[in-house]
Design an enzyme around this catalytic site. Sequence first.
Site, PDB file in Angstrom:
ATOM      1  N   HIS A  13       3.336  -3.338  -4.268  1.00  0.00           N
ATOM      2  CA  HIS A  13       2.428  -3.080  -3.128  1.00  0.00           C
ATOM      3  C   HIS A  13       2.065  -1.592  -3.133  1.00  0.00           C
ATOM      4  O   HIS A  13       2.873  -0.749  -2.779  1.00  0.00           O
ATOM      5  CB  HIS A  13       3.118  -3.436  -1.812  1.00  0.00           C
ATOM      6  CG  HIS A  13       2.223  -3.292  -0.621  1.00  0.00           C
ATOM      7  ND1 HIS A  13       2.052  -4.289   0.318  1.00  0.00           N
ATOM      8  CD2 HIS A  13       1.420  -2.262  -0.190  1.00  0.00           C
ATOM      9  CE1 HIS A  13       1.220  -3.883   1.257  1.00  0.00           C
ATOM     10  NE2 HIS A  13       0.810  -2.645   0.964  1.00  0.00           N
ATOM     11  N   HIS A  15      -1.261   1.468  -2.618  1.00  0.00           N
ATOM     12  CA  HIS A  15      -2.640   1.879  -2.304  1.00  0.00           C
ATOM     13  C   HIS A  15      -3.014   3.022  -3.240  1.00  0.00           C
ATOM     14  O   HIS A  15      -2.373   4.073  -3.214  1.00  0.00           O
ATOM     15  CB  HIS A  15      -2.741   2.347  -0.846  1.00  0.00           C
ATOM     16  CG  HIS A  15      -2.408   1.260   0.122  1.00  0.00           C
ATOM     17  ND1 HIS A  15      -3.356   0.415   0.641  1.00  0.00           N
ATOM     18  CD2 HIS A  15      -1.224   0.853   0.623  1.00  0.00           C
ATOM     19  CE1 HIS A  15      -2.772  -0.465   1.442  1.00  0.00           C
ATOM     20  NE2 HIS A  15      -1.471  -0.222   1.440  1.00  0.00           N
ATOM     21  N   ARG A  17      -6.390   4.113  -3.568  1.00  0.00           N
ATOM     22  CA  ARG A  17      -7.600   4.803  -3.076  1.00  0.00           C
ATOM     23  C   ARG A  17      -8.655   4.955  -4.172  1.00  0.00           C
ATOM     24  O   ARG A  17      -8.606   4.298  -5.193  1.00  0.00           O
ATOM     25  CB  ARG A  17      -7.254   6.178  -2.475  1.00  0.00           C
ATOM     26  CG  ARG A  17      -6.082   6.172  -1.506  1.00  0.00           C
ATOM     27  CD  ARG A  17      -6.351   5.359  -0.259  1.00  0.00           C
ATOM     28  NE  ARG A  17      -5.378   5.636   0.774  1.00  0.00           N
ATOM     29  CZ  ARG A  17      -4.939   4.750   1.654  1.00  0.00           C
ATOM     30  NH1 ARG A  17      -5.353   3.491   1.622  1.00  0.00           N
ATOM     31  NH2 ARG A  17      -4.077   5.077   2.582  1.00  0.00           N
ATOM     32  N   ASN A  41      -7.896  -2.560   0.157  1.00  0.00           N
ATOM     33  CA  ASN A  41      -8.503  -2.001   1.378  1.00  0.00           C
ATOM     34  C   ASN A  41      -9.150  -0.637   1.109  1.00  0.00           C
ATOM     35  O   ASN A  41      -8.859   0.354   1.777  1.00  0.00           O
ATOM     36  CB  ASN A  41      -7.477  -1.915   2.527  1.00  0.00           C
ATOM     37  CG  ASN A  41      -6.336  -0.963   2.246  1.00  0.00           C
ATOM     38  OD1 ASN A  41      -5.980  -0.753   1.092  1.00  0.00           O
ATOM     39  ND2 ASN A  41      -5.764  -0.378   3.283  1.00  0.00           N
ATOM     40  N   LYS A  99      -5.115 -10.785  -0.567  1.00  0.00           N
ATOM     41  CA  LYS A  99      -4.450 -10.059   0.519  1.00  0.00           C
ATOM     42  C   LYS A  99      -5.078 -10.426   1.858  1.00  0.00           C
ATOM     43  O   LYS A  99      -6.295 -10.362   2.028  1.00  0.00           O
ATOM     44  CB  LYS A  99      -4.586  -8.544   0.279  1.00  0.00           C
ATOM     45  CG  LYS A  99      -3.986  -7.671   1.376  1.00  0.00           C
ATOM     46  CD  LYS A  99      -2.463  -7.680   1.360  1.00  0.00           C
ATOM     47  CE  LYS A  99      -1.858  -7.029   2.593  1.00  0.00           C
ATOM     48  NZ  LYS A  99      -1.720  -5.597   2.503  1.00  0.00           N
ATOM     49  N   HIS A 136      -0.294  -8.976   5.417  1.00  0.00           N
ATOM     50  CA  HIS A 136       0.065  -7.926   6.373  1.00  0.00           C
ATOM     51  C   HIS A 136       0.413  -8.660   7.662  1.00  0.00           C
ATOM     52  O   HIS A 136      -0.478  -9.165   8.356  1.00  0.00           O
ATOM     53  CB  HIS A 136      -1.103  -6.955   6.582  1.00  0.00           C
ATOM     54  CG  HIS A 136      -0.754  -5.839   7.519  1.00  0.00           C
ATOM     55  ND1 HIS A 136      -0.615  -4.535   7.109  1.00  0.00           N
ATOM     56  CD2 HIS A 136      -0.454  -5.849   8.844  1.00  0.00           C
ATOM     57  CE1 HIS A 136      -0.252  -3.781   8.150  1.00  0.00           C
ATOM     58  NE2 HIS A 136      -0.155  -4.562   9.212  1.00  0.00           N
ATOM     59  N   HIS A 174       5.809  -5.355   3.272  1.00  0.00           N
ATOM     60  CA  HIS A 174       6.429  -4.231   4.010  1.00  0.00           C
ATOM     61  C   HIS A 174       7.129  -4.674   5.292  1.00  0.00           C
ATOM     62  O   HIS A 174       6.724  -4.285   6.387  1.00  0.00           O
ATOM     63  CB  HIS A 174       5.409  -3.120   4.290  1.00  0.00           C
ATOM     64  CG  HIS A 174       4.028  -3.557   4.692  1.00  0.00           C
ATOM     65  ND1 HIS A 174       3.789  -4.445   5.701  1.00  0.00           N
ATOM     66  CD2 HIS A 174       2.812  -3.222   4.198  1.00  0.00           C
ATOM     67  CE1 HIS A 174       2.497  -4.632   5.817  1.00  0.00           C
ATOM     68  NE2 HIS A 174       1.880  -3.906   4.913  1.00  0.00           N
ATOM     69  N   LEU A 217       1.960   1.513   9.253  1.00  0.00           N
ATOM     70  CA  LEU A 217       1.888   0.176   9.848  1.00  0.00           C
ATOM     71  C   LEU A 217       2.408  -0.864   8.868  1.00  0.00           C
ATOM     72  O   LEU A 217       2.021  -0.800   7.698  1.00  0.00           O
ATOM     73  CB  LEU A 217       0.444  -0.139  10.258  1.00  0.00           C
ATOM     74  CG  LEU A 217       0.004   0.592  11.521  1.00  0.00           C
ATOM     75  CD1 LEU A 217      -1.507   0.529  11.690  1.00  0.00           C
ATOM     76  CD2 LEU A 217       0.705   0.034  12.758  1.00  0.00           C
ATOM     77  N   ASP A 245       4.247   0.487  -0.683  1.00  0.00           N
ATOM     78  CA  ASP A 245       3.199   0.704   0.318  1.00  0.00           C
ATOM     79  C   ASP A 245       2.836   2.182   0.398  1.00  0.00           C
ATOM     80  O   ASP A 245       2.503   2.690   1.476  1.00  0.00           O
ATOM     81  CB  ASP A 245       3.608   0.167   1.696  1.00  0.00           C
ATOM     82  CG  ASP A 245       2.404   0.034   2.626  1.00  0.00           C
ATOM     83  OD1 ASP A 245       1.268  -0.013   2.123  1.00  0.00           O
ATOM     84  OD2 ASP A 245       2.600   0.002   3.854  1.00  0.00           O
ATOM     85  N   HIS A 249      -2.987   9.730   2.686  1.00  0.00           N
ATOM     86  CA  HIS A 249      -4.109  10.182   3.518  1.00  0.00           C
ATOM     87  C   HIS A 249      -4.120  11.702   3.425  1.00  0.00           C
ATOM     88  O   HIS A 249      -3.057  12.327   3.549  1.00  0.00           O
ATOM     89  CB  HIS A 249      -3.907   9.797   4.987  1.00  0.00           C
ATOM     90  CG  HIS A 249      -3.994   8.324   5.246  1.00  0.00           C
ATOM     91  ND1 HIS A 249      -5.198   7.656   5.343  1.00  0.00           N
ATOM     92  CD2 HIS A 249      -3.042   7.396   5.414  1.00  0.00           C
ATOM     93  CE1 HIS A 249      -4.975   6.371   5.579  1.00  0.00           C
ATOM     94  NE2 HIS A 249      -3.675   6.184   5.620  1.00  0.00           N
ATOM     95  N   ALA A 260      -2.635   5.739   9.673  1.00  0.00           N
ATOM     96  CA  ALA A 260      -1.351   5.104   9.344  1.00  0.00           C
ATOM     97  C   ALA A 260      -1.134   5.118   7.840  1.00  0.00           C
ATOM     98  O   ALA A 260      -2.010   4.724   7.082  1.00  0.00           O
ATOM     99  CB  ALA A 260      -1.360   3.663   9.844  1.00  0.00           C
TER     100      ALA A 260
HETATM  101  O1  DOR Z   1       0.675   2.375   6.921  1.00  0.00           O
HETATM  102  C1  DOR Z   1      -0.144   1.720   6.294  1.00  0.00           C
HETATM  103  N1  DOR Z   1      -1.109   2.299   5.550  1.00  0.00           N
HETATM  104  N2  DOR Z   1      -0.083   0.391   6.381  1.00  0.00           N
HETATM  105  C2  DOR Z   1      -1.023  -0.384   5.862  1.00  0.00           C
HETATM  106  O2  DOR Z   1      -0.932  -1.580   6.014  1.00  0.00           O
HETATM  107  C3  DOR Z   1      -2.199   0.205   5.171  1.00  0.00           C
HETATM  108  C4  DOR Z   1      -1.920   1.543   4.680  1.00  0.00           C
HETATM  109  C5  DOR Z   1      -3.165   2.307   4.286  1.00  0.00           C
HETATM  110  O3  DOR Z   1      -3.983   1.758   3.564  1.00  0.00           O
HETATM  111  O4  DOR Z   1      -3.312   3.458   4.695  1.00  0.00           O
HETATM  112 ZN    ZN Z   2      -0.148  -1.496   2.331  1.00  0.00          ZN
END
Ligand code: DOR
Ligand code: ZN
Length: 349
Positions: A13, A15, A17, A41, A99, A136, A174, A217, A245, A249, A260
């Site tokens: 899992h 991200h 970007r 996402n 997802k 999720h 998660h 999250l 996860d 950011h 989040a």
């Molecule tokens: O904390 C999180 N950040 N939880 C998620 O489900 C998505 C992720 C994000 O893409 O920033």
């Molecule tokens: Zn995630």
Amino acid sequence: MKTLTILKPDDWHLHLREGPVLKNIIPFTSEYFGRAIVMPNTKIPITSIDSAISYKKTIVEALPGSSKFEPLMTMYLTDEADKRELISGFKNNVFFAAKLYPANATTNSSYGVKKIENLYEIFELMQDSGMPLLIHGEVTDTEVDVFDREEVFIDRELSPIAKRFPKLKIVLEHITTSYAVDFVQENNIGATITPHHLHINRNAMFFGGLNSDFYCLPVAKREKHRLALRKAATSGKECFFLGTDSAPHLRKWKAFCGCAGIFNSPVALESYLTVFEEENALDNFEKFSSLNGPKFYNVPPNKERIKLVSKPNKIVDFIDVFEQENIVGQIKPLHAGETLKWQVDGIVN
Ligand code: DOR
Ligand code: ZN
């Protein structure tokens, strides 16, 4: 000095970007992980075969030269998800999984699913074709307390899905509660557990003022839940596997809007290992990091091995994000400024 040599892990899992963030962060994962399930996402979510192919190409182009890292792509489910696209993408090895984000549950989830029952026909097809459903698991009902959203989701949504589609390969992503730990074990589904949920409880978000560094999250819960997660992750049980996860950011956005997500890929293995050592479970680390996930997803474990050594490892305060020669932002990693006790020594053949 203690050492541990294990099969190369996978991150089930992640991200990654886009743009400069992708280019700057991908080496942290590609260096020591064989594969990763890449979350869909992105700003414009990955809802089609074409967008998944093009996103995968961007990821592969961002990899350091000789990397053998394999990104496993996912399709973002919406209320309008096209079942032919989904199943054909799975059968043609474009999508590894789908997802499910409940609409507005988290970052870039406004295109997510508003009424989950409308996807039951799709779940049926996924069950028949063996396509995994990654969830999720939080309700978005504003009447439900933020700290109860996972538990309520399990009762309202996941439990009916698991009953109706007993052969569907479901991963509750998660997980953050003892309720989820129990549900996963009792219902023959899988779950990823992040490093941050093994280290922090909900107090971290209020440490030294409102602290968005620890806001993710689903949010971290009470201490008793963290302890249940540590027990589950270190148990060696096949239903629990590594999924960071890691969700970067840029600091300016995190500080401004409190997005989040916790960025942990530069320290993920060391962070998990700290927990396994504290729980006297180093013998189970390879199961969690490198064996349980492949077994769940019916893929072979990686062949290479990595060596981990116990020696002081000072974690940097920030990772700079460059675009060409210019710094365009910084991202704070999990454990910033701490000295962890483990370090990855490298790949052993
Ligand atoms: O904390 C999180 N950040 N939880 C998620 O489900 C998505 C992720 C994000 O893409 O920033
Ligand atoms: Zn995630």
